[in-house]
Scaffold this active site. Structure first.
Site, PDB file in Angstrom:
ATOM      1  N   HIS A 103       0.858  -0.940  -0.104  1.00 42.11           N
ATOM      2  CA  HIS A 103       0.089   0.015   0.046  1.00 42.11           C
ATOM      3  C   HIS A 103       0.876   1.321  -0.149  1.00 42.11           C
ATOM      4  O   HIS A 103       0.359   2.395  -0.362  1.00 42.11           O
ATOM      5  CB  HIS A 103      -0.986   0.012   1.168  1.00 42.11           C
ATOM      6  N   ASP A 133       0.113  -7.560   1.636  1.00 46.60           N
ATOM      7  CA  ASP A 133       0.497  -6.078   1.598  1.00 46.60           C
ATOM      8  C   ASP A 133       2.127  -6.151   1.635  1.00 46.60           C
ATOM      9  O   ASP A 133       2.495  -5.339   2.392  1.00 46.60           O
ATOM     10  CB  ASP A 133      -0.244  -5.513   2.677  1.00 46.60           C
ATOM     11  N   SER A 206       4.872   2.373   7.983  1.00 47.55           N
ATOM     12  CA  SER A 206       4.679   1.187   7.188  1.00 47.55           C
ATOM     13  C   SER A 206       5.670   0.794   6.308  1.00 47.55           C
ATOM     14  O   SER A 206       6.302   1.529   5.653  1.00 47.55           O
ATOM     15  CB  SER A 206       3.337   1.503   6.286  1.00 47.55           C
ATOM     16  N   GLY A 264     -11.799 -22.626  -5.710  1.00 46.61           N
ATOM     17  CA  GLY A 264     -13.352 -22.081  -6.073  1.00 46.61           C
ATOM     18  C   GLY A 264     -14.214 -22.265  -5.261  1.00 46.61           C
ATOM     19  O   GLY A 264     -15.560 -22.667  -5.569  1.00 46.61           O
ATOM     20  N   ILE A 265     -13.879 -22.302  -3.727  1.00 44.29           N
ATOM     21  CA  ILE A 265     -15.029 -22.571  -2.916  1.00 44.29           C
ATOM     22  C   ILE A 265     -14.912 -21.479  -1.734  1.00 44.29           C
ATOM     23  O   ILE A 265     -14.027 -20.610  -1.538  1.00 44.29           O
ATOM     24  CB  ILE A 265     -14.898 -23.948  -2.352  1.00 44.29           C
ATOM     25  N   GLY A 267     -16.232 -21.300   2.451  1.00 40.95           N
ATOM     26  CA  GLY A 267     -16.678 -22.614   3.484  1.00 40.95           C
ATOM     27  C   GLY A 267     -16.637 -21.906   5.043  1.00 40.95           C
ATOM     28  O   GLY A 267     -16.341 -20.849   4.962  1.00 40.95           O
TER      29      GLY A 267
END
Length: 360
Positions: A103, A133, A206, A264-265, A267
């Site tokens: 960032h 990040d 940061s 691709g789930i 849960g």
């Protein structure tokens, strides 16, 4: 006569005191194994060393740089650029690789790196990973200071730590605190395992260094806890553990990005009610709540309400572990999962896909 008696009395008292002092000096070491004078000197020396972390700062601070992200107006080619962002970074190798936060540099047209010895460099972005990040920059320079690093030093709750950075562009600043907690997952993404500290991390810190009292790098400062529109100042700040940051750095240097597997789930953990509804013998595993119709799970015929209990033979106690195992698997790899569906256990082969990177 009275004066003579008084002198004799005082003399006896002084002689007695000297004898007792000698006894203490010679007898005490036999009891404690340490001389009285050495003990006093040792306590003074120890107390003095505990109150100062200057040696640690001298070891690490030269390798912590100021980073200025510039925005260039293409319609004004002679304009040197306006300051877009401010942060810090850590020189990780003599080749000039610098770790910082994504960032800090994500909207930059040009990135200027300023060392504590007065040198300034224009850097290139080697790679970045929004998921953690983190970003890696590179500068070309001679005799670059490198931060001390030992990946085998564990960060423990209660350890004293120092945060080094450039808050509000005031110049390099050191703040001190302790590690308040470890293993703070999910504060930015499911793959992070934050260190929590009360060492102040403000705007400009940061990407800077979190070090221990020997000067070893243990984390990359990343964020301060915020409530609503409030900024930091709550004594709750976070750093990315160096083991994770170092691993990501290696992948960014090699590929320019971090390649993660995807199933691709979506849960959630198995709760008592869900276990009873789905006829599951215990509360371990992950219940599939949603499936990407174009993802690997859909191609493997997995369904919502299926419960994943094992990944390549390894028991899955919860969501975070499953997502980590999927992310760590090379895309294109065929793996086998144990799935419970309607109370029955099945072995399901799946070919892991690649998780897309979203740069925001």
């Amino acid at each position: 006569m009275i004066i003579k008696d008084a002198i004799i009395y005082v003399g006896k008292a002084i002689l007695f005191g000297l004898i007792m002092a000698a006894v203490i000096i010679f007898i005490l070491p036999l009891i404690t194994g340490q001389s009285l004078t050495n003990g006093i000197t040792s306590r003074v020396s120890t107390s003095s060393s505990e109150l100062s972390f200057s040696k640690a700062v001298r070891r690490a601070a030269p390798a912590v740089v100021n980073i200025y992200s510039l925005s260039i107006d293409q319609s004004k080619p002679l304009n040197p650029g306006s300051l877009q962002g401010l942060g810090s970074g850590v020189i990780m190798s003599k080749e000039g690789y610098i770790l910082t936060n994504y960032h800090v540099i994500k909207r930059a047209d040009e990135i200027v790196v300023a060392l504590q010895d007065g040198r300034k460099f224009t850097s290139e972005v080697v790679g970045s990973d929004p998921e953690t990040d983190l970003a890696v920059l590179k500068v070309e320079g001679d005799n670059l200071p490198v931060v001390p690093l030992n990946l085998n030093i564990p960060a423990r709750v209660g350890d004293v730590v120092l945060a080094i950075g450039n808050p509000y562009n005031l110049g390099q600043t050191i703040t001190q605190g302790i590690i308040s907690a470890t293993g703070r997952n999910g504060l930015s993404s499911g793959y992070l395992d934050f260190l929590q500290t009360d060492a102040a991390i403000n705007a400009g810190n940061s990407g800077g260094a979190l070090i221990d009292t020997t000067g070893q790098l243990i984390g990359i400062n990343t964020a301060a806890f915020q409530i609503g529109g409030e900024g930091g100042g709550h004594g709750i700040n976070f750093a990315i553990p160096i083991k994770l940051a170092h691993s990501i750095m290696g992948k960014l240097i090699k590929n320019g990005r971090v390649i993660r597997g995807a199933l691709g789930i979506g849960g959630e953990a198995v709760g008592p009610v869900m276990a009873q509804i789905l006829n599951i013998p215990d509360l371990t595993g992950v219940v599939i709540t949603e499936i990407d119709p174009n993802g690997p799970a859909a191609q493997a015929k997995l369904r919502p309400r299926d419960v994943i209990t094992e990944f390549e033979g390894e028991a899955i106690p919860g969501v975070e572990m499953l997502m980590d195992r999927i992310a760590e698997t090379t895309p294109g790899t065929k793996i086998t999962m144990t799935v419970i569906r309607e109370g029955k256990s099945y072995q399901v082969p799946v070919i892991i896909g690649e998780k897309p990177v979203h740069y925001n």
